[in-house]
Design a protein around this motif. Structure first.
Motif, PDB file in Angstrom:
ATOM      1  N   UNK A 110       0.839  -1.204   0.000  1.00  0.00           N
ATOM      2  CA  UNK A 110       0.000   0.000   0.000  1.00  0.00           C
ATOM      3  C   UNK A 110       0.869   1.247   0.000  1.00  0.00           C
ATOM      4  N   UNK A 111       1.922   1.217   0.829  1.00  0.00           N
ATOM      5  CA  UNK A 111       2.824   2.363   0.907  1.00  0.00           C
ATOM      6  C   UNK A 111       3.601   2.539  -0.387  1.00  0.00           C
ATOM      7  N   UNK A 112       4.073   1.427  -0.945  1.00  0.00           N
ATOM      8  CA  UNK A 112       4.804   1.478  -2.215  1.00  0.00           C
ATOM      9  C   UNK A 112       3.916   2.024  -3.324  1.00  0.00           C
ATOM     10  N   UNK A 113       2.660   1.579  -3.368  1.00  0.00           N
ATOM     11  CA  UNK A 113       1.740   2.057  -4.396  1.00  0.00           C
ATOM     12  C   UNK A 113       1.472   3.548  -4.235  1.00  0.00           C
ATOM     13  N   UNK A 114       1.314   3.990  -2.999  1.00  0.00           N
ATOM     14  CA  UNK A 114       1.060   5.408  -2.756  1.00  0.00           C
ATOM     15  C   UNK A 114       2.230   6.265  -3.233  1.00  0.00           C
ATOM     16  N   UNK A 115       3.430   5.762  -3.042  1.00  0.00           N
ATOM     17  CA  UNK A 115       4.618   6.484  -3.488  1.00  0.00           C
ATOM     18  C   UNK A 115       4.632   6.649  -5.003  1.00  0.00           C
ATOM     19  N   UNK A 116       4.028   5.704  -5.721  1.00  0.00           N
ATOM     20  CA  UNK A 116       3.969   5.750  -7.186  1.00  0.00           C
ATOM     21  C   UNK A 116       2.706   6.425  -7.687  1.00  0.00           C
ATOM     22  N   UNK A 117       1.923   6.994  -6.802  1.00  0.00           N
ATOM     23  CA  UNK A 117       0.698   7.667  -7.212  1.00  0.00           C
ATOM     24  C   UNK A 117      -0.446   6.704  -7.502  1.00  0.00           C
ATOM     25  N   UNK A 118      -0.380   5.505  -6.926  1.00  0.00           N
ATOM     26  CA  UNK A 118      -1.407   4.485  -7.160  1.00  0.00           C
ATOM     27  C   UNK A 118      -2.235   4.326  -5.886  1.00  0.00           C
ATOM     28  N   UNK A 119      -3.543   4.285  -6.052  1.00  0.00           N
ATOM     29  CA  UNK A 119      -4.439   4.093  -4.916  1.00  0.00           C
ATOM     30  C   UNK A 119      -4.703   2.598  -4.727  1.00  0.00           C
ATOM     31  N   UNK A 120      -4.233   2.051  -3.602  1.00  0.00           N
ATOM     32  CA  UNK A 120      -4.456   0.639  -3.301  1.00  0.00           C
ATOM     33  C   UNK A 120      -5.406   0.564  -2.094  1.00  0.00           C
ATOM     34  N   UNK A 121      -6.604   0.054  -2.337  1.00  0.00           N
ATOM     35  CA  UNK A 121      -7.641   0.022  -1.307  1.00  0.00           C
ATOM     36  C   UNK A 121      -7.791  -1.383  -0.746  1.00  0.00           C
ATOM     37  N   UNK A 122      -7.926  -1.475   0.562  1.00  0.00           N
ATOM     38  CA  UNK A 122      -8.269  -2.725   1.230  1.00  0.00           C
ATOM     39  C   UNK A 122      -9.753  -2.655   1.567  1.00  0.00           C
ATOM     40  N   UNK A 123     -10.561  -3.240   0.679  1.00  0.00           N
ATOM     41  CA  UNK A 123     -12.019  -3.108   0.826  1.00  0.00           C
ATOM     42  C   UNK A 123     -12.540  -3.919   2.004  1.00  0.00           C
ATOM     43  N   UNK A 124     -12.143  -5.162   2.088  1.00  0.00           N
ATOM     44  CA  UNK A 124     -12.598  -6.035   3.163  1.00  0.00           C
ATOM     45  C   UNK A 124     -11.399  -6.815   3.698  1.00  0.00           C
ATOM     46  N   UNK A 125     -11.442  -7.106   5.006  1.00  0.00           N
ATOM     47  CA  UNK A 125     -10.385  -7.920   5.599  1.00  0.00           C
ATOM     48  C   UNK A 125     -11.003  -8.752   6.733  1.00  0.00           C
ATOM     49  N   UNK A 126     -11.415  -9.965   6.395  1.00  0.00           N
ATOM     50  CA  UNK A 126     -11.998 -10.872   7.376  1.00  0.00           C
ATOM     51  C   UNK A 126     -11.141 -12.132   7.396  1.00  0.00           C
ATOM     52  N   UNK A 127     -10.213 -12.182   8.338  1.00  0.00           N
ATOM     53  CA  UNK A 127      -9.318 -13.329   8.434  1.00  0.00           C
ATOM     54  C   UNK A 127      -9.054 -13.612   9.909  1.00  0.00           C
ATOM     55  N   UNK A 128      -9.759 -14.577  10.410  1.00  0.00           N
ATOM     56  CA  UNK A 128      -9.596 -14.947  11.822  1.00  0.00           C
ATOM     57  C   UNK A 128      -8.811 -16.242  11.979  1.00  0.00           C
ATOM     58  N   UNK A 129      -8.678 -17.006  10.910  1.00  0.00           N
ATOM     59  CA  UNK A 129      -7.968 -18.286  10.977  1.00  0.00           C
ATOM     60  C   UNK A 129      -6.461 -18.053  10.990  1.00  0.00           C
ATOM     61  N   UNK A 130      -5.779 -18.936  11.673  1.00  0.00           N
ATOM     62  CA  UNK A 130      -4.318 -18.885  11.726  1.00  0.00           C
ATOM     63  C   UNK A 130      -3.752 -19.814  10.655  1.00  0.00           C
ATOM     64  N   UNK A 131      -2.883 -19.281   9.862  1.00  0.00           N
ATOM     65  CA  UNK A 131      -2.262 -20.062   8.789  1.00  0.00           C
ATOM     66  C   UNK A 131      -1.037 -20.779   9.322  1.00  0.00           C
ATOM     67  N   UNK A 132      -0.817 -22.028   8.828  1.00  0.00           N
ATOM     68  CA  UNK A 132       0.419 -22.710   9.220  1.00  0.00           C
ATOM     69  C   UNK A 132       1.577 -22.151   8.394  1.00  0.00           C
ATOM     70  N   UNK A 133       2.766 -22.604   8.719  1.00  0.00           N
ATOM     71  CA  UNK A 133       3.976 -22.031   8.102  1.00  0.00           C
ATOM     72  C   UNK A 133       3.992 -22.221   6.592  1.00  0.00           C
ATOM     73  N   UNK A 134       3.603 -23.409   6.114  1.00  0.00           N
ATOM     74  CA  UNK A 134       3.626 -23.664   4.674  1.00  0.00           C
ATOM     75  C   UNK A 134       2.554 -22.839   3.959  1.00  0.00           C
ATOM     76  N   UNK A 135       1.364 -22.735   4.559  1.00  0.00           N
ATOM     77  CA  UNK A 135       0.313 -21.918   3.942  1.00  0.00           C
ATOM     78  C   UNK A 135       0.723 -20.448   3.865  1.00  0.00           C
ATOM     79  N   UNK A 136       1.319 -19.977   4.968  1.00  0.00           N
ATOM     80  CA  UNK A 136       1.745 -18.582   4.998  1.00  0.00           C
ATOM     81  C   UNK A 136       2.834 -18.314   3.967  1.00  0.00           C
ATOM     82  N   UNK A 137       3.760 -19.257   3.840  1.00  0.00           N
ATOM     83  CA  UNK A 137       4.834 -19.108   2.861  1.00  0.00           C
ATOM     84  C   UNK A 137       4.276 -19.071   1.434  1.00  0.00           C
ATOM     85  N   UNK A 138       3.357 -19.985   1.130  1.00  0.00           N
ATOM     86  CA  UNK A 138       2.753 -20.011  -0.200  1.00  0.00           C
ATOM     87  C   UNK A 138       1.942 -18.753  -0.458  1.00  0.00           C
ATOM     88  N   UNK A 139       1.176 -18.286   0.554  1.00  0.00           N
ATOM     89  CA  UNK A 139       0.353 -17.099   0.399  1.00  0.00           C
ATOM     90  C   UNK A 139       1.207 -15.864   0.149  1.00  0.00           C
TER      91      UNK A 139
END
Length: 526
Positions: free
Chosen positions: A392-421
């Motif tokens: 988001x910060x990098x995009x703002x520096x380039x004049x790009x608007x990056x919006x986070x419309x929704x953020x619903x994440x309550x589950x905990x990701x394991x190490x492999x899932x987090x790495x892949x994500x």
């Protein structure tokens, strides 16, 4: 000394010396005949041309009607003879009586040689080699014609003994050149032999054979995959580790890969590039780290060396370094962004726009607060928070608007899932930034992110306002080497992302979104 006679140096010197002697001898033998033939042909052509020129002179033809033709003809032929260096120029009438001769006392006598018949009877011009009053000579004979009637003959000749002297003088020079070349050849034989010995590191063939065996053992025992290609990009060397990486199912024996074009293994962009450092690519279902360096010989490229390593522990270290770099870029971008905002606030205060400055501060604080609050309240992954915040910060520096419309994440990701994500989301967000970066109007530069959690899956939706993906790339977009962008090392990010997600049961898809550009869906199982 006895052992020296068995060395490669002595054998090469002996062989080259004998070869030079044979070549020089054969060359001189053939050269002598060539010089003789060439000189005689040259003299014959010259004699015939001069005779033709004299036969066409009107003074010569008109002199035949005078009472004493030799008084007119002799001075002319004597002058021409001295100028061209001929042995003689003899002009006779139809009966063979001489009107000119280099020896004035022989004027009026009969021409000797018996080779005037074809000229006086048949009117032919030709060259003959016969013996006359001055000795053996090469003659050019041409008929004298007046009113379509043969009235005489012109004979221009060069003595054979003079031609022999010319040939001997020329041959002596060539003999000196051959002797000089022979001397240089023998010296060159010594230099070449010692040069080759130096190229072989002063080793004998037996030592080279042992070194080759050691080289082969080293290649086969090295865990890193090694491929060497020649200037035509065909494989010249391949070890067992590289063979297992490029053909894990052993569909073809290792020997069959020798001589194969490297583009059958890697993309054309990789094959054309001179140097590659730690490039991550997908190869036959595995992720490898590829390096490439040119093979140079005296500053001239004679091929390329490819080294490959499977991505195991290196991947973990690379991800950690990548995340650290992202955090550093985020901090740099934030510092730059905040400095710009401070300058805006300073400008408003200098111009006593206090109310505008207060409103600007509140608006920026509210925007940043909303994003951070949304991420902190929902995200269970600090690394995911850092990635999104950094982009988001990098995009703002380039004049790009990056919006986070929704953020619903309550589950905990394991190490492999987090790495892949992190791998997939980082690549998609970077692609989205590059897709909208070239848009002229800043109001149209928009990227939207939404994170939704369902009963059995977690869905990340990333869409941008770029130009989207053409229909012909839809089916192959996630294949290695396929990209919407031009340049080297393209078409790896989405392929690696897809492979990483599939390794944890996830998926990445291309869908239609609300914005005109691309819309990617990243799906992870819960």
């Amino acid at each position: 000394m006895k052992n020296w006679f068995h060395t490669i140096t002595f054998k090469m010197i002996s062989l080259i010396s004998v070869l030079i002697i044979f070549i020089c001898g054969t060359f001189l033998y053939l050269l002598q005949d060539h010089i003789r033939n060439m000189t005689e042909n040259q003299m014959a052509t010259q004699a015939l041309n001069i005779a033709s020129t004299i036969a066409s002179m009107s003074e010569i033809i008109e002199a035949f009607d005078s009472e004493n033709p030799s008084e007119v003809i002799q001075p002319i032929t004597t002058k021409i003879q001295q100028e061209i260096g001929a042995a003689f120029i003899v002009i006779g009438n139809k009966e063979g009586t001489r009107y000119s001769h280099p020896i004035p006392g022989k004027i009026g006598g009969q021409m000797i040689g018996g080779d005037n018949e074809d000229v006086l009877v048949n009117g032919k011009s030709y060259v003959s080699k016969t013996r006359g009053s001055l000795g053996l000579s090469i003659r050019g004979k041409v008929p004298l014609i007046k009113n379509n009637e043969i009235i005489g003959v012109v004979s221009v000749g060069f003595l054979a003994k003079n031609i022999d002297h010319m040939i001997q003088d020329s041959f002596k020079r060539w003999l000196m050149y051959a002797a000089l070349l022979f001397s240089f050849g023998i010296a060159g034989a010594f230099l070449i032999s010692f040069y080759i010995k130096r190229l072989l590191f002063n080793m004998e063939p037996v030592q080279i054979a042992k070194l080759y065996e050691q080289h082969k053992i080293i290649l086969e025992t090295t865990m890193e995959g090694i491929l060497a290609v020649g200037p035509d990009r065909n494989i010249t060397t391949i070890n067992h580790s590289a063979y297992e990486m490029i053909d894990p199912n052993k569909k073809a024996p290792l020997s069959k890969w020798m001589g194969t074009d490297i583009q059958h293994i890697f993309t054309r962009e990789i094959a054309l590039r001179d140097t590659i450092r730690n490039l991550e690519i997908s190869l036959d279902g595995s992720i490898i780290i590829l390096n490439k360096a040119p093979l140079l010989e005296k500053n001239k490229q004679i091929g390329s060396l490819y080294t490959m390593r499977n991505k195991t522990d290196i991947q973990r270290i690379a991800d950690e370094l990548k995340q650290a770099k992202q955090r550093a870029n985020m901090q740099r971008a934030q510092t730059h962004e905040y400095a710009n905002k401070l300058h805006i606030i300073l400008g408003l205060l200098v111009h006593k726009k206090y109310e505008e400055a207060i409103q600007y501060i509140k608006r920026e604080k509210n925007i940043q607060g909303q994003v951070k609050k949304m991420l902190n309240s929902n995200s269970k992954s600090p690394l995911l928070f850092a990635l999104i915040q950094g982009k988001i910060t990098e995009a703002a520096e380039l004049g790009i608007s990056m919006e986070l419309k929704e953020c619903h994440l309550s589950s905990t990701l394991n190490a492999k899932q987090e790495e892949a994500l992190l791998t997939a989301l980082g690549n998609v967000l970077q692609n989205a930034i590059e897709a909208v970066r070239g848009i002229k109007h800043s109001s149209l530069k928009l990227i939207q992110i939404s994170i939704d959690e369902y009963k059995d899956r977690i869905l990340f939706e990333i869409q941008d306002s770029g130009h989207g993906v053409s229909e012909e790339l839809y089916a192959t977009l996630f294949a290695r080497g396929v990209s919407t962008k031009e340049g080297m090392d393209r078409g790896h990010g989405l392929a690696i992302s897809k492979q990483a997600l599939q390794s944890v049961g996830g998926e990445i898809l291309l869908d239609e979104g609300d914005l005109p550009g691309a819309c990617f869906l990243i799906i992870l199982p819960r």
